[in-house]
Design an enzyme around this catalytic site. Structure first.
Site, PDB file in Angstrom:
ATOM      1  N   GLY A  22      57.032  14.380  60.262  1.00  0.00           N
ATOM      2  CA  GLY A  22      58.574  14.114  60.042  1.00  0.00           C
ATOM      3  C   GLY A  22      59.218  14.325  61.241  1.00  0.00           C
ATOM      4  N   PRO A  23      60.446  14.149  61.261  1.00  0.00           N
ATOM      5  CA  PRO A  23      61.370  14.254  62.207  1.00  0.00           C
ATOM      6  C   PRO A  23      61.595  15.812  62.298  1.00  0.00           C
ATOM      7  CG  PRO A  23      62.684  13.621  60.455  1.00  0.00           C
ATOM      8  CD  PRO A  23      61.203  13.577  59.934  1.00  0.00           C
ATOM      9  N   GLY A  27      61.463  20.999  57.905  1.00  0.00           N
ATOM     10  CA  GLY A  27      61.001  22.214  57.295  1.00  0.00           C
ATOM     11  C   GLY A  27      59.511  21.919  57.237  1.00  0.00           C
ATOM     12  N   LYS A  28      58.854  21.503  58.093  1.00  0.00           N
ATOM     13  CA  LYS A  28      57.347  21.487  58.200  1.00  0.00           C
ATOM     14  C   LYS A  28      56.801  22.620  58.422  1.00  0.00           C
ATOM     15  CE  LYS A  28      57.298  18.303  61.537  1.00  0.00           C
ATOM     16  NZ  LYS A  28      58.702  18.185  61.569  1.00  0.00           N
ATOM     17  N   THR A  29      57.302  23.290  59.398  1.00  0.00           N
ATOM     18  CA  THR A  29      56.727  24.744  59.734  1.00  0.00           C
ATOM     19  C   THR A  29      56.827  25.821  58.828  1.00  0.00           C
ATOM     20  OG1 THR A  29      56.627  23.988  62.175  1.00  0.00           O
ATOM     21  CG2 THR A  29      56.547  26.447  61.528  1.00  0.00           C
ATOM     22  N   SER A  58      62.157  -5.709  62.539  1.00  0.00           N
ATOM     23  CA  SER A  58      63.196  -5.389  61.310  1.00  0.00           C
ATOM     24  C   SER A  58      64.511  -6.058  61.369  1.00  0.00           C
ATOM     25  CB  SER A  58      63.153  -4.264  60.633  1.00  0.00           C
ATOM     26  OG  SER A  58      63.771  -3.140  61.756  1.00  0.00           O
ATOM     27  N   LYS A  86      66.653   4.109  56.524  1.00  0.00           N
ATOM     28  CA  LYS A  86      67.899   3.102  56.925  1.00  0.00           C
ATOM     29  C   LYS A  86      68.838   2.885  55.796  1.00  0.00           C
ATOM     30  CE  LYS A  86      64.516   0.559  59.308  1.00  0.00           C
ATOM     31  NZ  LYS A  86      63.685  -1.016  59.230  1.00  0.00           N
TER      32      LYS A  86
END
Length: 851
Positions: A413-414, A418-420, A735, A778
């Site tokens: 994810g960007p 909250g990944k860590t 797209s 988007k």
């Protein structure tokens, strides 16, 4: 009164020229070169050499000292970089005033008259002169110059003033101290000052010599001590006494207490035997000892007890993180599978223990230790009854069963979502130790596997160092930024990770430094990445991807309320009573000062606002303040981000599209215009190859369906210019196909496109609308821009479930299969009965609400 001379000025940087001294000078500045040329044009070749007060390139009279030296130019050598010349000081000079002529400085100079003693035979002056000569000779000899050379140079100068200038030109003092000596016109005072500097230099050299002698004596003492210790060892060996020391016994006892695998035990015994044979002072002894200490500090048989309570895990995840519902569900599913598999293994073990002739333990293994992560207390537990079963061991079922092993999770994810932090929450929920290593920028295989012990300064790799830091063999191990791994001639660290992340191999991971297998099978590995396409396919195949999407504006406000604002209050020393941030102010910060999918920049801006208010409170300007939308601009300055907003009215040739970047989604405008020409297509806006192909496909579709689209034939004799604003930013992707086609048809048919509708989708030559990615981001970006209706490919209908409920309830979405439906929904007016594409006619051209 002495004669006055008009001389070219030669500015000197960090250099002071004394009378009677010859010095090499390098000149490269244009003004300096012109001054030298002017001096060379005169018979005397004289210049006024004066030092600069400041080391600047642009020399002005204010940057020059008044007293300098009238010098004669000797040898001269020209080069590409300027001139190299020898200057010989003639006498001191005082600049009456400076003037500029033909691009260089000139000075009116008169000779500075030196003040000699009235009686040169005065005993005090003679003693001062002799002492200065003696100390100068001593300094020359201590500096390493031959005695005869020093005596010859000093004997060539008899006049006390010239002698002082000669010594001042060669001693090691600062430019400002040299200038002070040059400006000292009294010969006696100058001699005294020079003597002080010479004596100080002699003291420095004596101190250096003493330090050098002490170092040599210390090295000699160490060599002597080593020699005596070797003799003592020989004597003890002859007497049959034990040679090992107390610290060696302690390390040996620590290693013998470890429950090591057979290969590791064999290597440890071999290194212990080597350590006992070699001297403690040798370099090899230190290498061996460091290796054994690393072995002793690894958690070979230490585990943290697991607490697999799903209700508690769900509570911890909700407590630590807001939103991220899909991610939390996947984590809880992962923990539920581990819990059930652990219980199943426990039942198998119980059945194995109850079997006749089985005592439930392995006869070839010592008890293993379970360490509480909070108290640090350990208990010895037989292998067969350990809290966490050791998977894939004989007697515990099918050998192919991997026990409690599960998939390795990859959080993608960007930044700032909250990944860590959620990995840390997983460790907390399971009661395991947590360790994190950052792989960003790692370019060497040795970062993962370590260096071989034959290298100087060798050390274990990051995996083994992380295990030593964890202190348990079953931690939650976070591999952060796994997509930032590099490749160099020293190896590929991503390839080294393949063994680490493969459950079939990591139970015998061999670090190059250790040289023995280490079991990583009980480690819960979690990896994080921003761009999944940067991860090599073999490495990605070993992990299960969990996608982290960006937060909506409402979610960001809630996160700020629950986590960010209290944390920044604490860090900046303010309280909720002193500082109140309204919802309008939060929305202004989110939209006007941040552009991200996560909340990292949002927290920084809240912290900046809190510091501004804290300063006012500390200065007693206010006691408490409430920050609203208007106050945000005063505290944080003008907004830094200017997101796109929905157009105000329908326009011909302008269509609204949607795009997605790692910082979130947004809308973009595609502009098309016709002009006189030869029927060519012009593309601008830093478009990539894929977007250019989409534009050509849209152009071809319009030409092939001209009759149905009510486009006059003469319009195709005109050039069509397609432009996507923000031309400084590269753009690419398929797209934007439907948006480009809508803009082109709108421009050619002269029909305005709806400004309140945003669209996305790839197109084909036949007009089919194909699915795209990033739908959630988007759509959220379009909603932030004020769009109330969107058009999506029909195949993307399942992606609408990812949208928050408040968005689905208010947004109107139309799902389309071909370009004809798109044009019917977006262009004002009606088409003829002609067929626009291969699909059935659109029965309901109005946008339908998604329920």
């Amino acid at each position: 009164m002495s004669e006055r001379l008009m001389l070219p000025v030669l500015p000197l940087r960090e250099v002071v020229l004394f009378p009677g001294v010859t010095a090499p000078i390098g000149a490269g500045r244009p003004a300096t070169l012109r001054a030298i040329e002017a001096a060379l044009a005169t018979p005397e070749k004289l210049v006024f050499a004066v030092s600069q007060r400041e080391n600047v390139d642009n020399v002005t009279p204010e940057t020059l000292y008044t007293i300098g030296t009238v010098a004669r130019i000797g040898q001269l050598q020209r080069g590409l970089a300027g001139m190299q010349l020898l200057l010989h000081g003639e006498h001191r000079g005082i600049a009456i005033h400076y003037t500029e002529k033909d691009g260089y400085l000139q000075a009116v100079v008169r000779e500075a008259e030196e003040m000699s003693p009235i009686n040169l035979d005065d005993p005090a002056f003679v003693a001062l002169h002799r002492e200065a000569r003696a100390r100068a000779a001593e300094l020359g000899q201590k500096s390493g110059l031959p005695e005869e050379v020093v005596n010859q140079v000093l004997a060539g100068v008899n006049e006390p003033g010239r002698f002082a200038d000669l010594v001042a030109g060669y001693i090691d003092i600062t430019p400002s101290q040299r200038q002070a000596l040059l400006e000292t016109l009294s010969v006696e005072e100058r001699l005294r000052r020079v003597l002080v500097h010479v004596q100080r230099q002699i003291g420095v050299l004596d101190a250096q010599e003493d330090i050098k002698s002490q170092v040599q004596e210390e090295l000699g003492e160490r060599q002597r001590e080593m020699f005596l210790r070797e003799q003592l060892k020989t004597i003890r060996r002859e007497l049959g006494e034990d040679e090992s020391g107390d610290d060696g016994d302690e390390l040996r006892a620590k290693l013998e207490a470890l429950n090591l695998p057979p290969e590791a035990r064999k290597e440890v015994d071999r290194e212990l035997a080597r350590l006992s044979r070699i001297g403690r002072e040798s370099m090899e002894s230190q290498v061996v000892r460091t290796y054994l200490e690393n072995i002793a500090e690894l958690p070979w048989d230490i585990r943290s007890p697991e607490h697999l309570d799903l209700a508690e895990a769900a509570r911890i995840l909700e407590e630590d993180h807001y939103a991220l519902g899909d991610v939390k569900d996947r984590v809880l599913e992962f923990l539920a599978v581990r819990q059930l598999r652990t219980e199943a293994d426990a039942r198998e073990r119980a059945a194995h223990e109850a079997a006749p002739g089985s005592d439930g333990t392995r006869p070839d293994a010592a008890p293993e230790r379970i360490v509480d992560p909070d108290s640090g207390e350990s208990t010895d537990t037989p292998v067969a009854t350990a809290t966490v079963p050791e998977p894939n061991k004989p007697g515990l079922g099918n050998d192919d069963d991997k026990g409690a092993k599960g998939p390795i999770l990859l959080f993608v994810g960007p930044p700032g979502v909250g990944k860590t932090s959620i990995a840390r929450s997983i460790a907390r929920a399971m009661g395991r130790k947590y360790v994190r290593i950052s792989l960003g920028g790692a370019r060497d295989e040795a970062d993962i596997r370590g260096h071989r012990r034959t290298y100087v300064g060798a050390m274990p790799g990051r995996i083994i160092q992380g295990m030593k830091q964890a202190g348990a063999k079953n931690p939650v191990f976070l591999l952060d930024e796994v997509d930032k791994l590099g490749v160099s001639f020293q190896g590929d660290p991503a390839s080294a990770l393949l063994e680490v992340l493969d459950p079939a191999q990591n139970d015998s991971f061999v670090d190059h430094y250790l040289g023995v297998p280490f079991d990583l099978s009980e480690v819960l590995f979690i990896a994080t990445a921003n761009f999944i396409q940067n991860i090599p396919a073999p490495l990605l195949d070993r992990m299960e991807v969990v996608d982290f999407a960006g937060y909506t504006e409402r979610e960001k406000r809630q996160i700020a309320r629950q986590y960010l604002i209290p944390r920044q209050y604490h860090e900046n020393g303010v309280t909720a009573e002193q500082l109140e941030i309204t919802d309008d102010a939060l929305s202004e910060i989110i939209t006007g000062y941040t552009r991200e999918s996560g909340v990292r920049q949002l927290e920084r801006e809240i912290g900046r606002l809190a510091r501004k208010v804290a300063r006012k409170i500390a200065a007693k300007e206010v006691e408490r303040t409430a920050v609203d939308r208007a106050a945000v601009d005063d505290l944080l300055g003008r907004p830094k981000v200017h997101p796109e907003k929905m157009a105000r009215a329908d326009e011909v040739g302008v269509a609204t599209g949607m795009y997605y970047t790692p910082t979130g989604g947004d809308i973009m405008f595609v502009e098309a215009s016709t002009m006189r020409g030869k029927g060519e297509l012009v593309l601008t806006g830093q478009l990539g190859d894929v977007m250019k192909e989409s534009a050509r496909a849209a152009w071809t579709y319009a030409r092939s369906h001209a009759a149905a689209l009510q486009i006059p034939d003469e319009m195709f004799d005109r050039d069509v210019h397609i432009h996507v604003p923000a031309g400084a930013i590269p753009k690419d992707g398929p797209s934007a196909g439907v948006t480009m086609a809508t803009a082109v048809v709108s421009a050619l048919a002269g029909r305005p496109a709806r400004h309140d509708v945003a669209m996305t989708g790839e197109i084909t030559l036949r007009g089919r609308v194909l699915p795209i990615g990033g739908v959630k981001e988007k759509v959220l970006g379009a909603v932030r821009a004020g769009i109330s209706a969107i058009i999506l490919p029909r195949d993307n209908e399942p992606d609408l479930e990812d949208l928050p409920k408040e968005v689905r309830d208010t947004l109107k979405v139309s799902l389309v299969q071909d370009l004809g439906e798109v044009l019917a929904l977006t262009l004002r007016g009606s088409f003829s009965e002609g067929r626009l594409s291969y699909s059935e006619p659109v029965e309901e051209p109005e946008l339908a609400a998604v329920r």
